[in-house]
Design an enzyme around this catalytic site. Structure first.
Site, mmCIF file in Angstrom:
data_model
loop_
_atom_site.group_PDB
_atom_site.id
_atom_site.type_symbol
_atom_site.label_atom_id
_atom_site.label_comp_id
_atom_site.label_asym_id
_atom_site.label_seq_id
_atom_site.Cartn_x
_atom_site.Cartn_y
_atom_site.Cartn_z
ATOM 1 N N PRO A 10 0.786 -1.225 0.000
ATOM 2 C CA PRO A 10 0.000 0.000 0.000
ATOM 3 C C PRO A 10 0.825 1.285 0.000
ATOM 4 C CG PRO A 10 -0.923 -1.553 1.558
ATOM 5 C CD PRO A 10 0.334 -2.169 1.032
ATOM 6 N N ASN A 11 0.385 2.206 -0.822
ATOM 7 C CA ASN A 11 0.905 3.578 -0.911
ATOM 8 C C ASN A 11 2.264 3.694 -1.605
ATOM 9 O OD1 ASN A 11 -1.353 4.766 0.546
ATOM 10 N ND2 ASN A 11 -0.533 3.688 2.320
ATOM 11 N N ARG A 18 5.235 11.089 -2.339
ATOM 12 C CA ARG A 18 4.862 10.866 -0.956
ATOM 13 C C ARG A 18 6.052 11.029 -0.019
ATOM 14 N NH1 ARG A 18 4.387 4.815 1.386
ATOM 15 N NH2 ARG A 18 3.615 5.383 3.439
ATOM 16 N N TYR A 23 11.133 8.786 2.036
ATOM 17 C CA TYR A 23 11.135 7.788 0.966
ATOM 18 C C TYR A 23 11.880 8.209 -0.300
ATOM 19 C CZ TYR A 23 7.539 6.074 4.130
ATOM 20 O OH TYR A 23 6.872 5.650 5.246
ATOM 21 N N ASN A 74 8.366 -5.061 -0.186
ATOM 22 C CA ASN A 74 8.184 -3.927 0.708
ATOM 23 C C ASN A 74 6.687 -3.873 0.994
ATOM 24 O OD1 ASN A 74 7.827 -1.524 2.036
ATOM 25 N ND2 ASN A 74 9.141 -0.331 0.676
ATOM 26 N N ALA A 77 2.774 -0.336 5.122
ATOM 27 C CA ALA A 77 2.280 -0.395 6.504
ATOM 28 C C ALA A 77 1.773 -1.784 6.897
ATOM 29 C CB ALA A 77 1.193 0.656 6.713
ATOM 30 N N HIS A 80 3.524 -3.942 9.639
ATOM 31 C CA HIS A 80 3.416 -3.787 11.083
ATOM 32 C C HIS A 80 2.268 -4.571 11.711
ATOM 33 C CE1 HIS A 80 6.333 -0.795 10.055
ATOM 34 N NE2 HIS A 80 5.462 -0.099 9.356
ATOM 35 N N GLU A 98 12.796 -8.756 2.911
ATOM 36 C CA GLU A 98 11.933 -7.623 3.274
ATOM 37 C C GLU A 98 12.752 -6.343 3.091
ATOM 38 O OE1 GLU A 98 11.550 -7.419 7.509
ATOM 39 O OE2 GLU A 98 9.841 -6.060 7.459
ATOM 40 N N HIS A 100 12.699 -2.042 3.298
ATOM 41 C CA HIS A 100 12.052 -0.770 3.639
ATOM 42 C C HIS A 100 12.988 0.354 3.245
ATOM 43 C CE1 HIS A 100 8.886 -2.760 5.781
ATOM 44 N NE2 HIS A 100 9.800 -3.531 6.340
ATOM 45 N N SER A 102 12.878 3.421 4.337
ATOM 46 C CA SER A 102 13.263 4.148 5.557
ATOM 47 C C SER A 102 13.697 3.152 6.624
ATOM 48 C CB SER A 102 12.069 4.976 6.054
ATOM 49 O OG SER A 102 11.015 4.118 6.475
ATOM 50 N N ARG A 107 11.961 5.127 13.629
ATOM 51 C CA ARG A 107 10.842 6.046 13.419
ATOM 52 C C ARG A 107 9.813 5.881 14.552
ATOM 53 N NH1 ARG A 107 8.795 5.747 7.434
ATOM 54 N NH2 ARG A 107 7.691 7.622 8.143
HETATM 55 C C1 DQA Z 1 7.941 1.578 4.413
HETATM 56 C C2 DQA Z 1 7.824 1.861 5.917
HETATM 57 C C3 DQA Z 1 6.401 1.642 6.406
HETATM 58 O O1 DQA Z 1 6.289 1.923 7.793
HETATM 59 C C4 DQA Z 1 5.436 2.548 5.668
HETATM 60 O O2 DQA Z 1 4.121 2.300 6.070
HETATM 61 C C5 DQA Z 1 5.583 2.455 4.187
HETATM 62 C C6 DQA Z 1 6.925 2.384 3.615
HETATM 63 C C7 DQA Z 1 9.354 1.915 3.876
HETATM 64 O O3 DQA Z 1 9.630 1.552 2.744
HETATM 65 O O4 DQA Z 1 10.145 2.562 4.578
HETATM 66 O O5 DQA Z 1 4.603 2.504 3.445
HETATM 67 O O6 DQA Z 1 7.719 0.194 4.191
#
Ligand code: DQA
Length: 147
Positions: A10-11, A18, A23, A74, A77, A80, A98, A100, A102, A107
């Protein structure tokens, strides 16, 4: 030729627009084209899939369980809290990295837990788009070692 499934949750379709502080400024299609270039150098096929829907990501993991040799994910969210995604990765048993962009461990409190990490072969955090490249190199080396 081995295939690696590259999943983004997502996102992540909004990368580039974003929250660039966390990111970066690269769009997902730019990141994916860098991954493709590396993949062709390594002699592997990559299949990209991004979805904002948990079930669609799970369906893709199931669909690729016999055709992909490994997964880079990736989960956004979903990282979590998605036990369903965790169980899907566990069920298919493919080596999974996995990623990420960030550093989730430095964080907000709620980002510091990954339910995916225990079923992933490796986690790469906080390296921006380079994390996907490292993931592909390591995963391909691992898959080939395993043969
Ligand atoms: C993320 C970190 C997640 O907490 C966040 O919800 C994302 C991006 C990252 O790539 O740092 O959507 O996975």
């Amino acid at each position: 030729m081995e295939r690696v499934l590259v999943l983004n949750g997502p996102n992540l379709n909004l990368l580039g627009e974003r929250d660039p502080v966390h990111y970066g400024g690269k769009a997902l299609n730019e990141i994916n084209s860098d991954i493709s270039e590396l993949a062709s150098g390594l002699g592997v096929e990559v299949l990209f899939f991004q979805s904002n829907h948990e079930g669609d990501l799970i369906d893709m993991i199931h669909a690729e369980r016999k055709t992909s040799a490994g997964i880079i994910i990736n989960p956004g969210a979903l990282t979590h809290y998605s036990y369903a995604l965790r169980d899907a990765l566990d069920a298919v048993g493919l080596p999974t990295v996995e990623v990420h962009l960030s550093d989730i461990y430095s964080r907000e409190e709620w980002r510091r837990i990954s339910v995916i990490e225990p079923v992933a072969w490796k986690s790469i955090v906080g390296k921006g788009p380079a994390g996907y490249m490292e993931a592909l190199e390591e995963l391909v080396a691992f898959i080939r070692l395993d043969k």
